[in-house]
Design a protein around this motif. Structure first.
Motif, PDB file in Angstrom:
ATOM      1  N   LEU A 145       1.237  -2.598   7.203  1.00  0.00           N
ATOM      2  CA  LEU A 145       1.968  -2.143   8.381  1.00  0.00           C
ATOM      3  C   LEU A 145       1.314  -0.907   8.987  1.00  0.00           C
ATOM      4  CD1 LEU A 145       4.500  -2.878   9.973  1.00  0.00           C
ATOM      5  CD2 LEU A 145       5.736  -1.186   8.636  1.00  0.00           C
ATOM      6  N   LEU A 146       0.913   0.034   8.135  1.00  0.00           N
ATOM      7  CA  LEU A 146       0.286   1.266   8.618  1.00  0.00           C
ATOM      8  C   LEU A 146      -0.992   0.960   9.398  1.00  0.00           C
ATOM      9  CD1 LEU A 146      -0.119   4.396   8.600  1.00  0.00           C
ATOM     10  CD2 LEU A 146      -1.403   4.077   6.492  1.00  0.00           C
ATOM     11  N   LEU A 147      -1.863   0.142   8.820  1.00  0.00           N
ATOM     12  CA  LEU A 147      -3.156  -0.102   9.457  1.00  0.00           C
ATOM     13  C   LEU A 147      -2.996  -0.939  10.729  1.00  0.00           C
ATOM     14  CD1 LEU A 147      -5.660  -0.617   6.520  1.00  0.00           C
ATOM     15  CD2 LEU A 147      -4.610   1.434   7.416  1.00  0.00           C
ATOM     16  N   PHE A 148      -2.088  -1.937  10.684  1.00  0.00           N
ATOM     17  CA  PHE A 148      -1.911  -2.789  11.860  1.00  0.00           C
ATOM     18  C   PHE A 148      -1.335  -1.993  13.028  1.00  0.00           C
ATOM     19  CE2 PHE A 148       0.874  -5.825  14.245  1.00  0.00           C
ATOM     20  CZ  PHE A 148      -0.157  -6.511  14.868  1.00  0.00           C
ATOM     21  N   LEU A 149      -0.286  -1.219  12.770  1.00  0.00           N
ATOM     22  CA  LEU A 149       0.324  -0.478  13.869  1.00  0.00           C
ATOM     23  C   LEU A 149      -0.607   0.622  14.365  1.00  0.00           C
ATOM     24  CD1 LEU A 149       4.088  -0.379  12.939  1.00  0.00           C
ATOM     25  CD2 LEU A 149       2.890  -1.844  14.537  1.00  0.00           C
ATOM     26  N   ASN A 150      -1.422   1.163  13.455  1.00  0.00           N
ATOM     27  CA  ASN A 150      -2.393   2.148  13.889  1.00  0.00           C
ATOM     28  C   ASN A 150      -3.412   1.506  14.835  1.00  0.00           C
ATOM     29  OD1 ASN A 150      -3.218   5.043  13.115  1.00  0.00           O
ATOM     30  ND2 ASN A 150      -5.135   3.911  13.236  1.00  0.00           N
ATOM     31  N   PHE A 151      -3.772   0.263  14.514  1.00  0.00           N
ATOM     32  CA  PHE A 151      -4.686  -0.494  15.364  1.00  0.00           C
ATOM     33  C   PHE A 151      -4.078  -0.679  16.755  1.00  0.00           C
ATOM     34  CE2 PHE A 151      -6.124  -4.755  16.831  1.00  0.00           C
ATOM     35  CZ  PHE A 151      -7.481  -4.486  16.946  1.00  0.00           C
ATOM     36  N   LEU A 152      -2.739  -0.825  16.811  1.00  0.00           N
ATOM     37  CA  LEU A 152      -2.052  -0.962  18.101  1.00  0.00           C
ATOM     38  C   LEU A 152      -1.750   0.404  18.712  1.00  0.00           C
ATOM     39  CD1 LEU A 152       0.583  -3.736  17.277  1.00  0.00           C
ATOM     40  CD2 LEU A 152      -1.670  -4.011  18.317  1.00  0.00           C
ATOM     41  N   THR A 171       8.963   6.257  14.361  1.00  0.00           N
ATOM     42  CA  THR A 171       9.078   4.842  14.737  1.00  0.00           C
ATOM     43  C   THR A 171       8.479   3.944  13.655  1.00  0.00           C
ATOM     44  OG1 THR A 171       8.623   5.636  16.948  1.00  0.00           O
ATOM     45  CG2 THR A 171       8.723   3.254  16.658  1.00  0.00           C
ATOM     46  N   LEU A 172       7.284   4.319  13.185  1.00  0.00           N
ATOM     47  CA  LEU A 172       6.629   3.543  12.134  1.00  0.00           C
ATOM     48  C   LEU A 172       7.483   3.532  10.863  1.00  0.00           C
ATOM     49  CD1 LEU A 172       4.249   2.082  10.830  1.00  0.00           C
ATOM     50  CD2 LEU A 172       3.127   4.274  10.521  1.00  0.00           C
ATOM     51  N   LEU A 173       8.006   4.707  10.495  1.00  0.00           N
ATOM     52  CA  LEU A 173       8.884   4.815   9.335  1.00  0.00           C
ATOM     53  C   LEU A 173      10.067   3.863   9.470  1.00  0.00           C
ATOM     54  CD1 LEU A 173       9.622   8.521   8.294  1.00  0.00           C
ATOM     55  CD2 LEU A 173       8.953   6.640   6.833  1.00  0.00           C
ATOM     56  N   LEU A 174      10.677   3.887  10.664  1.00  0.00           N
ATOM     57  CA  LEU A 174      11.867   3.064  10.896  1.00  0.00           C
ATOM     58  C   LEU A 174      11.533   1.581  10.774  1.00  0.00           C
ATOM     59  CD1 LEU A 174      14.821   2.923  11.659  1.00  0.00           C
ATOM     60  CD2 LEU A 174      14.169   3.070  14.057  1.00  0.00           C
ATOM     61  N   MET A 175      10.409   1.170  11.384  1.00  0.00           N
ATOM     62  CA  MET A 175      10.020  -0.244  11.297  1.00  0.00           C
ATOM     63  C   MET A 175       9.782  -0.644   9.849  1.00  0.00           C
ATOM     64  SD  MET A 175       7.658  -1.224  14.500  1.00  0.00           S
ATOM     65  CE  MET A 175       7.011   0.145  15.387  1.00  0.00           C
ATOM     66  N   GLY A 176       9.111   0.230   9.112  1.00  0.00           N
ATOM     67  CA  GLY A 176       8.847  -0.054   7.700  1.00  0.00           C
ATOM     68  C   GLY A 176      10.138  -0.206   6.909  1.00  0.00           C
ATOM     69  N   ALA A 183      10.739 -10.203  13.389  1.00  0.00           N
ATOM     70  CA  ALA A 183      10.493  -8.940  12.688  1.00  0.00           C
ATOM     71  C   ALA A 183       9.592  -9.177  11.476  1.00  0.00           C
ATOM     72  CB  ALA A 183      11.814  -8.301  12.252  1.00  0.00           C
ATOM     73  N   VAL A 184       9.943 -10.181  10.661  1.00  0.00           N
ATOM     74  CA  VAL A 184       9.130 -10.451   9.469  1.00  0.00           C
ATOM     75  C   VAL A 184       7.715 -10.880   9.868  1.00  0.00           C
ATOM     76  CG1 VAL A 184       8.900 -11.881   7.411  1.00  0.00           C
ATOM     77  CG2 VAL A 184      11.137 -11.004   8.052  1.00  0.00           C
ATOM     78  N   GLY A 185       7.631 -11.694  10.922  1.00  0.00           N
ATOM     79  CA  GLY A 185       6.315 -12.148  11.376  1.00  0.00           C
ATOM     80  C   GLY A 185       5.452 -10.995  11.855  1.00  0.00           C
ATOM     81  N   LEU A 186       6.026 -10.170  12.746  1.00  0.00           N
ATOM     82  CA  LEU A 186       5.229  -9.112  13.367  1.00  0.00           C
ATOM     83  C   LEU A 186       4.994  -7.922  12.441  1.00  0.00           C
ATOM     84  CD1 LEU A 186       6.652  -9.032  16.995  1.00  0.00           C
ATOM     85  CD2 LEU A 186       4.393  -9.785  16.230  1.00  0.00           C
ATOM     86  N   LEU A 187       5.923  -7.674  11.530  1.00  0.00           N
ATOM     87  CA  LEU A 187       5.789  -6.481  10.704  1.00  0.00           C
ATOM     88  C   LEU A 187       5.302  -6.796   9.295  1.00  0.00           C
ATOM     89  CD1 LEU A 187       9.019  -4.552  11.784  1.00  0.00           C
ATOM     90  CD2 LEU A 187       6.712  -4.318  12.684  1.00  0.00           C
ATOM     91  N   GLY A 194      -2.409 -10.492   7.815  1.00  0.00           N
ATOM     92  CA  GLY A 194      -3.586 -11.154   8.373  1.00  0.00           C
ATOM     93  C   GLY A 194      -4.578 -10.121   8.892  1.00  0.00           C
ATOM     94  N   PHE A 195      -4.018  -9.085   9.522  1.00  0.00           N
ATOM     95  CA  PHE A 195      -4.883  -8.052  10.086  1.00  0.00           C
ATOM     96  C   PHE A 195      -5.695  -7.344   9.005  1.00  0.00           C
ATOM     97  CE2 PHE A 195      -5.525  -3.571  11.175  1.00  0.00           C
ATOM     98  CZ  PHE A 195      -6.386  -3.731  12.247  1.00  0.00           C
TER      99      PHE A 195
END
Lengths: 265, 288
Positions: free
Chosen positions: A119-126, A133-138, B21-25, B31-32
């Motif tokens: 999650l960290l690396l992917f969202l950082n890429f975006l 926000t990242l914390l909350l999504m995690g 949510a599960v797919g995107l997060l 995959g990334f």
């Protein structure tokens, strides 16, 4: 079961296991009332000074605020997503329901470190950096499976015919949901939300990866304080945490009991 | 739109937020990092996009990583074994106890609500140089100077057992609860001793619960980096600590991706083998 020797041994063993589980925690609580400068034995007297210092420690208060806001938002989002998904799985014939359940449970089947890194690396890429926000999504993604499991287990026991009765009396699906289904589901929803809140409040594994510099939750604050040495202040903070995370669910349980008694259940 | 078509669409509308949510997060990020693991972190700190095998070569062939992976699996296995030995009799006691079973169950659930970091650090108060155990030993005259019992492999295992034991007890308890006690009574009436009926009837029937608890203990134990950081010494790093080092300290994200996926592959294989033979249902029972 009688009082045979085998049974006595099993009972003794179980008591030792309970002692193993609770003694270290009891020592944390005990030492938080230690008057001495160092967080250790021998205790030199009873004192509340470490709790007073906690209350005056700006960093710890900030960590509490962060943890509580994060926990509440996580619980709100995760419970909403989880209740909707559980309704679909319990109330409808969904093709490939088993596979969908497994997909929704996947965040707890993947080791949390791996989830955290991905999650960290992917969202950082975006271009979403380490942030609240990242914390909350995690926190939402790894509490969601627990909410779904808890809510689904409770939903199964709500009888469908009550809803059908409402519909046959002329209520539309939305009215039925808000006036019949939701009140019946309320214990399940609250249990799910409470579960999500406590898991979020306790998390450290993912949080250390996602939190921006300078932001601490209570567990990461404790972790950072441990780097120096164990102080009575950490024990006091531990005691407060135990009161919160054990006290709140116990209160919830008692409340749920009261409610179901009132309803004559 | 027909009523049937609307009916058929409704569950998907309800499911779509959670599934996306599960797919995107989760799935897209996994995959990334698979793609990312083939990139290269250059000396300048920038990522070189491409298809480089360097990270995987390092992760798979460097004896440093291999030794730590093996040691991590060893620690997880010992932890799981101890949890089973400690947890099974305790679960049996709760399942078969008369009287205040609700209280015993509540006590079993309590550790889940006490923060992991607090339960982990509580052992510093017990085992530390000025901890409870040393104070007791000094007072009793067993030792003259305090002994350091922390920051070694046994203290890491101890912390992990303390963290994971409730998962084991809960899973075994759930499966013991599901066994009809009449079966044991029947075995007894047919002449089996209590021990025989336990070994030949109850124990085999509770193995799925033991396996579910074992899987949880192993996977959660092998994936932790907090316990070794709090209770272990410099030489007690586990595999997840390597991931943490690569991502947070060295900022070598492509290498960190490869190491993460390696951990996922090893632990995921275990989950798949478990699923193949026992199915996920047992695991879900213990979690829900």
């Amino acid at each position: 079961m009688g009082g045979g020797l085998g049974w006595q041994l099993v009972r003794g063993w179980a008591m030792l296991v309970y002692a193993f589980m609770f003694l270290p925690v009891a020592v944390v609580v005990l030492l938080s009332f230690n008057a001495s400068e160092f967080g250790a034995f021998p205790m030199s007297g009873f004192s509340l000074r470490w709790f007073v210092e906690l209350a005056n420690n700006e960093a710890i208060l900030r960590a509490f605020r962060t943890s509580i806001i994060l926990g509440l938002l996580t619980a709100a989002i995760s419970t909403t997503l989880g209740v909707l998904a559980s309704l679909a799985l319990v109330r409808y014939r969904v093709p490939a329901a088993n596979m969908i359940s497994t997909l929704l449970i996947a965040p707890i089947l993947v080791p949390e470190v791996v989830l955290a890194v991905a999650l960290l690396l992917f969202l950082n890429f975006l271009n979403i950096n380490k942030s609240f926000t990242l914390l909350l999504m995690g926190h939402v993604i790894f509490t969601l499976p627990f909410v779904i499991l808890v809510v689904q287990a409770r939903l199964v026991s709500i009888r469908r015919d009550v809803e059908e009765a409402a519909m046959s009396l002329g209520a539309n699906p939305v009215q039925t949901f808000f006036q019949v289904t939701l009140p019946l589901m309320l214990p399940a929803v609250l249990a799910g939300a409470l579960f999500a809140f406590t898991i979020s409040f306790d998390d450290i594994t993912g949080t250390l990866f996602w939190k921006p510099g300078g932001v601490e939750t209570v567990p990461t604050q404790i972790f950072a304080m441990l780097r120096n040495s164990i102080s009575p202040e950490i024990n006091a903070l531990g005691t407060v945490m135990i009161l919160l995370t054990v006290g709140l669910p116990l209160l919830g349980l008692a409340l749920a009991r009261q409610l179901s008694k009132k309803r004559g259940g | 739109m027909s009523v049937e078509a609307r009916e058929a669409r409704q569950p998907w509308i309800l499911l779509s937020p959670a599934l996306s949510a599960v797919g995107l997060l989760l799935f897209v990020p996994l995959g990334f990092i698979l793609v990312y693991s083939f990139w290269l972190r250059t000396a300048s700190g920038a990522d070189q996009v491409g298809f480089y095998l360097d990270n995987w070569r390092a992760a798979l062939s460097d004896p440093f990583y291999r030794d730590i992976l093996l040691n991590t699996l060893k620690i997880a296995a010992i932890t799981t074994g101890i949890c089973a030995l400690m947890g099974y009799p305790a679960a049996y006691f709760i399942a078969r106890a008369r009287g205040n079973k609700a209280i015993l169950l509540l006590l079993l659930m309590l550790p889940f609500w006490i923060s992991y970091i607090i339960r982990t650090m509580s052992w510093i108060n017990i085992l530390g140089v000025s901890g409870a155990l040393n104070s007791a030993m000094l007072w009793l005259g067993i030792v003259d100077t305090p002994v350091q019992m922390l920051y070694n492999e046994p203290s890491v295992i101890l912390g992990l057992v303390h963290f994971l034991l409730p998962f084991m007890i809960l899973n075994v308890f759930v499966s013991l609860e599901g066994i009809d006690t009449n079966l044991e009574a029947a075995a007894n009436s047919l002449g089996a001793t209590r021990w025989q009926s336990f070994v030949q009837v109850t124990l085999p029937l509770s193995l799925p619960g033991l396996a579910a608890g074992g899987l949880l203990c192993f996977v959660l134990g092998a994936g932790t980096y907090i316990t070794p950081m709090v209770l272990g010494g410099p030489s007690n790093a586990m595999f997840a600590n390597l991931v943490y080092e690569a991502i947070i300290t060295q900022l070598n994200w492509p290498l960190g991706s490869a190491l993460s996926l390696m951990l996922l592959a090893v632990l995921g294989a275990l989950v798949l083998i478990y699923n193949r033979y026992l199915g996920m249902a047992q695991l879900m029972k213990g979690l829900g």
